[in-house]
Structures are given as C-alpha cells and as structure tokens.
Design an enzyme around this catalytic site. Structure first.
Site, PDB file in Angstrom:
ATOM      1  N   ASN A   1       0.832  -1.220   0.000  1.00 45.09           N
ATOM      2  CA  ASN A   1       0.000   0.000   0.000  1.00 45.09           C
ATOM      3  C   ASN A   1       0.860   1.260   0.000  1.00 45.09           C
ATOM      4  OD1 ASN A   1       0.924   0.247   2.601  1.00 45.09           O
ATOM      5  ND2 ASN A   1      -1.054  -0.036   3.596  1.00 45.09           N
TER       6      ASN A   1
ATOM      7  N   TYR B   1       2.929  -4.934  19.248  1.00 47.68           N
ATOM      8  CA  TYR B   1       3.481  -5.492  18.014  1.00 47.68           C
ATOM      9  C   TYR B   1       3.631  -7.010  18.144  1.00 47.68           C
ATOM     10  CZ  TYR B   1       6.964  -6.903  14.611  1.00 47.68           C
ATOM     11  OH  TYR B   1       7.630  -7.581  13.633  1.00 47.68           O
TER      12      TYR B   1
ATOM     13  N   HIS C   1      15.414   2.020  14.348  1.00 49.22           N
ATOM     14  CA  HIS C   1      16.278   0.851  14.523  1.00 49.22           C
ATOM     15  C   HIS C   1      17.751   1.220  14.723  1.00 49.22           C
ATOM     16  CE1 HIS C   1      12.840  -1.449  12.575  1.00 49.22           C
ATOM     17  NE2 HIS C   1      12.907  -1.792  13.834  1.00 49.22           N
ATOM     18  N   LEU C   2      18.415   0.343  15.454  1.00 50.76           N
ATOM     19  CA  LEU C   2      19.775   0.651  15.896  1.00 50.76           C
ATOM     20  C   LEU C   2      20.766   0.842  14.735  1.00 50.76           C
ATOM     21  CD1 LEU C   2      21.741   1.011  18.276  1.00 50.76           C
ATOM     22  CD2 LEU C   2      22.148  -1.455  18.181  1.00 50.76           C
TER      23      LEU C   2
ATOM     24  N   ASN D   1      16.754  -9.674  15.004  1.00 53.11           N
ATOM     25  CA  ASN D   1      16.888  -8.298  14.509  1.00 53.11           C
ATOM     26  C   ASN D   1      17.457  -8.267  13.092  1.00 53.11           C
ATOM     27  OD1 ASN D   1      16.577  -8.074  17.449  1.00 53.11           O
ATOM     28  ND2 ASN D   1      16.902  -5.915  17.077  1.00 53.11           N
TER      29      ASN D   1
ATOM     30  N   ASP E   1      11.528  -2.839  25.745  1.00 56.94           N
ATOM     31  CA  ASP E   1      12.776  -3.457  25.281  1.00 56.94           C
ATOM     32  C   ASP E   1      13.223  -4.574  26.230  1.00 56.94           C
ATOM     33  OD1 ASP E   1      13.397  -2.092  22.960  1.00 56.94           O
ATOM     34  OD2 ASP E   1      14.713  -0.625  23.928  1.00 56.94           O
TER      35      ASP E   1
HETATM   36  N1  UFG Z   1      18.633   1.258  20.390  1.00 58.90           N
HETATM   37  C1  UFG Z   1      19.385   2.323  20.874  1.00 58.90           C
HETATM   38  N2  UFG Z   1      19.401   3.473  20.142  1.00 58.90           N
HETATM   39  C2  UFG Z   1      18.730   3.620  18.962  1.00 58.90           C
HETATM   40  C3  UFG Z   1      17.967   2.523  18.480  1.00 58.90           C
HETATM   41  C4  UFG Z   1      17.947   1.372  19.237  1.00 58.90           C
HETATM   42  O1  UFG Z   1      19.992   2.244  21.950  1.00 58.90           O
HETATM   43  O2  UFG Z   1      18.790   4.691  18.356  1.00 58.90           O
HETATM   44  C5  UFG Z   1      18.630   0.000  21.153  1.00 58.90           C
HETATM   45  C6  UFG Z   1      17.255  -0.401  21.600  1.00 58.90           C
HETATM   46  O3  UFG Z   1      16.916   0.192  22.826  1.00 58.90           O
HETATM   47  C7  UFG Z   1      17.401  -1.925  21.674  1.00 58.90           C
HETATM   48  C8  UFG Z   1      18.388  -2.248  20.570  1.00 58.90           C
HETATM   49  O4  UFG Z   1      19.066  -1.024  20.284  1.00 58.90           O
HETATM   50  O5  UFG Z   1      17.958  -2.276  22.890  1.00 58.90           O
HETATM   51  C9  UFG Z   1      17.739  -2.750  19.297  1.00 58.90           C
HETATM   52  O6  UFG Z   1      16.687  -1.862  18.949  1.00 58.90           O
HETATM   53  P1  UFG Z   1      15.985  -1.844  17.529  1.00 58.90           P
HETATM   54  O7  UFG Z   1      14.967  -0.752  17.559  1.00 58.90           O
HETATM   55  O8  UFG Z   1      16.991  -1.819  16.458  1.00 58.90           O
HETATM   56  O9  UFG Z   1      15.276  -3.251  17.441  1.00 58.90           O
HETATM   57  P2  UFG Z   1      14.252  -3.947  18.443  1.00 58.90           P
HETATM   58  O10 UFG Z   1      15.045  -4.974  19.191  1.00 58.90           O
HETATM   59  O11 UFG Z   1      13.461  -3.006  19.235  1.00 58.90           O
HETATM   60  O12 UFG Z   1      13.181  -4.572  17.445  1.00 58.90           O
HETATM   61  C10 UFG Z   1      13.529  -5.499  16.480  1.00 58.90           C
HETATM   62  C11 UFG Z   1      12.528  -5.437  15.364  1.00 58.90           C
HETATM   63  C12 UFG Z   1      11.200  -5.859  15.827  1.00 58.90           C
HETATM   64  C13 UFG Z   1      11.300  -7.174  16.529  1.00 58.90           C
HETATM   65  C14 UFG Z   1      12.331  -7.182  17.576  1.00 58.90           C
HETATM   66  C15 UFG Z   1      12.489  -8.539  18.138  1.00 58.90           C
HETATM   67  O13 UFG Z   1      12.460  -4.141  14.838  1.00 58.90           O
HETATM   68  O14 UFG Z   1      10.366  -5.953  14.728  1.00 58.90           O
HETATM   69  O15 UFG Z   1      13.548  -6.774  17.039  1.00 58.90           O
HETATM   70  O16 UFG Z   1      13.442  -8.502  19.070  1.00 58.90           O
HETATM   71  F1  UFG Z   1      10.129  -7.451  17.113  1.00 58.90           F
END
Ligand code: UFG
Length: 346
Positions: A36, A145, A193-194, A174, A289
């Site tokens: 979409n 989510y 995302h990180l 991830n 987290d």
């Molecule tokens: N983080 C930071 N600074 C940032 C971005 C992220 O410190 O600018 C940290 C977050 O707090 C976390 C880690 O980096 O501890 C990873 O964060 P992400 O946002 O990259 O990824 P997530 O672990 O939150 O999420 C990802 C996917 C989701 C999935 C999840 C499963 O985006 O779809 O992994 O663990 F559900």
C-alpha cells in the site's frame, strides 16, 4: 520473466519484502508484489516484477489481486513493525496486522493456496526466561506489536489445521544490513532501529546516537540483540518455499545468528568499520525493550538446512553503503533543497 506472478510478496516495497522480490527474481521465480506504499517505496520493487497497489485491510483489494494473478504461494511481509510505535498506536497495529492477515488468509483458503510463509518475530517471546531462545519457549509478548504477530500465528495454525493450508512462520530476530548492490536497504520514514541510526550518526544526518539504557543486567549494561542479515532471511524464505513445495516441512522457526551483541559492541564495531567516531548520549530505557534476545536456530538448520552466512561486519558495511548511496541520490535530486530539508526528508 515469463507469465504472471504466482508467488505473492506482500509488503514487497518494504525493507525485507523488497529484498525477497529480488531474491525470487534471481532464482527465476515469478513474484508479484502487493504494497500500500504507506512505508514502502515503489522504486524498491524491481521493474520486471508485477506491482499491485492495494491494502490488505480492504477485502476488495485482496479479492482483485487473487482474480488477477494465479497465486500459489504467499510470503506475507506487510505489517507495521515498530515496537515503540505499537505502544503508542495499539489499535492501528491490531487493525493493520491482524485484519490484514485475516483478509489475506481467507482469500488463500478460498483459492486453495499451496503454502503460506509468515513473517513473525522474536517479539512473541517477550522477556525470555532462557537464552538462547527455542521455539518452544513461553510466548509472552510485552508489546502490541508482538501480540499482533502472535495472534496471526494462531490464526494461521488454526486455518492450517482446519483447511489443510501448509504454513511456515519465521520468527526473525533483529534484521539488519542492505542489498550488496546498495540500491535497497532499511529506510523508514521515522527510523527507530539501531543499525540505521548508527549509520545516520556516522554520516552526520543525526547529531548523536542515543543509547536507550545502560543499566540492563548485561555485561556492559546495554541491551543484547541477535542480528541477522536481510539476505540470509531471504534465503530462509526460499528454503521454506522449497520445503512447502516438496510437502516436507511446515511449522515455526527462529531465524537468528545465535550470537548476541550489545548496543555498545555494535557501536564500537561500526566505529572500527567506518573509521569515524560516533557521538553517543545515554538516555533512559525505551519501554518494551527486553534485556537480551538471542536465537537458538537449530530447528531451521535441521529442518530447512538453513544457516546464516553473513556476520555483523557485512550488515554494517552494506547498511553504510546503502545509506551513503541514498543520501547522495537525495542530494543530487534536491540540489535546490537546503541541507536541513534533506536531513528532514530522510
Ligand atoms: N537502540 C538504541 N538506540 C537507537 C535505536 C535502538 O539504543 O537509536 C537500542 C534499543 O533500545 C534496543 C536495541 O538497540 O535495545 C535494538 O533496537 P531496535 O529498535 O533496532 O530493534 P528492536 O530490538 O526493538 O526490534 C527489532 C525489530 C522488531 C522485533 C524485535 C524482536 O524491529 O520488529 O527486534 O526482538 F520485534
């Protein structure tokens, strides 16, 4: 490409879906993309792949798609997937992720689709009791989510049992990295995302990188994650497709590398690879987290013969090249734009 698409890739203009569409073309398959374009990019879909602009929340769109294409297999990537956003907009997530999957599933059942591969997530586990996480671990999502993905897994299991639809659910850890061509990669209107955030700091698009919490019960106090290269994810889907075709395997599989990296470790590695210092600021923990998420992927290895090939270095290098390329093309396109507007539009 001969004939119309028979492998549906929903969300094929998005991050992982667009890599999958390319992968299928390389394997001389016939994908068709539905998207979409709410967060995807039309230019991410290869020119030789049929593109259907539609919304899974709208049953008429789904019905038209199935009338137009002889769909035999479905890879369902389309979903909203940002943990923090899901906490802010839970109902939007329920509507988009669950209703979208339900409408698609109904159409798959009525057209006797031969197999369905679902993009699930490690977020279904919540805060795990044991590391590495196995598929039988307790399912206790800690954010909307993760809840929506778990509900979809349940719907798919029930439909599979009742209607004989073969289903594979792939629980990604991830996802990271970009296509080796640097033409497609991770690019969200508002990046959370990180890895892309680290790269934005390297490129100076953002001033500093926020570390969300350094008081977790981990070796250096920052969260530990299991990163998996986007092209390795595509390979897992392709192997799952093969298993469905041969009627060999269905079920649930973790897709991760089995290795955990802390946020600080990733930052250090990115500094080493890019030879630049990344300015950081420690902020409070981000809600939702979990401290540590690391996969046990032995089931995928045993049943699908899948193993991740790329390491963290590849994920960072390809992300860096993609982001540099993307920034450059925006600069060229928008010579008349002010630098702040370019940064704003990223
Ligand atoms: N983080 C930071 N600074 C940032 C971005 C992220 O410190 O600018 C940290 C977050 O707090 C976390 C880690 O980096 O501890 C990873 O964060 P992400 O946002 O990259 O990824 P997530 O672990 O939150 O999420 C990802 C996917 C989701 C999935 C999840 C499963 O985006 O779809 O992994 O663990 F559900």
């Amino acid at each position: 490409m001969a004939g119309p698409g028979n492998i549906l890739v929903t969300g094929g203009a998005g991050y992982i879906g667009s890599h999958m569409a390319r992968y299928l073309i390389e394997k001389e398959e016939k994908p068709v993309v539905l998207d979409n374009l709410s967060t995807g990019y039309r230019e991410f879909v290869p020119h030789d792949v049929p593109f259907f602009k539609g919304d899974l929340r709208n049953p008429q769109d789904v019905a038209r798609l199935f009338q137009q294409f002889p769909i035999q297999y479905v890879m369902h990537f389309a979903a909203q997937s940002i943990v923090t956003e899901s906490l802010e907009k839970p109902l939007e997530y329920y509507e988009n992720n669950i209703l979208g999957c339900l409408n698609l599933l109904k159409e798959c059942v009525s057209h006797s689709v031969k197999g369905f591969i679902f993009s699930s997530t490690a977020a279904v586990y919540g805060e795990p009791e044991h590391i590495p996480i196995r598929e039988e671990s307790l399912l206790r999502p800690v954010n909307p989510y993760g809840q929506t993905k778990l509900v979809c897994e349940c719907m798919l299991n029930d439909a599979s049992r009742r209607f004989g639809l073969p289903v594979v659910s792939l629980r990604y850890f991830n996802a990271a990295g970009a296509h080796p061509s640097a033409e497609i990669g991770e690019k969200h209107p508002q990046e959370t995302h990180l890895v892309p955030n680290i790269i934005s700091s390297v490129l100076g698009v953002q001033k500093e990188l926020c570390i969300f919490g350094d008081d977790y019960p981990t070796a250096d106090g920052t969260c530990v994650r299991d990163f998996i290269y986007v092209c390795d994810l595509c390979e897992a889907h392709y192997l799952a497709l093969g298993a469905l075709r041969e009627k060999k395997a269905a079920g649930i599989f973790n897709l991760g590398s089995g290795k955990g990296y802390s946020v600080k470790e990733i930052i250090r590695l990115a500094e080493k690879i890019t030879q630049r210092e990344i300015p950081v600021r420690v902020a409070v923990r981000r809600p939702g987290d979990p401290a540590r998420l690391v996969a046990d992927f032995s089931r995928a290895k045993k049943v699908l013969s899948w193993e991740p090939k790329a390491d963290m270095r590849v994920m960072i290098e390809t992300s860096w090249r993609f982001a540099g390329n993307d920034l450059e093309s925006r600069r060229t396109q928008g010579k008349h734009m002010k630098e702040e507007d370019i940064k704003e539009s990223l």
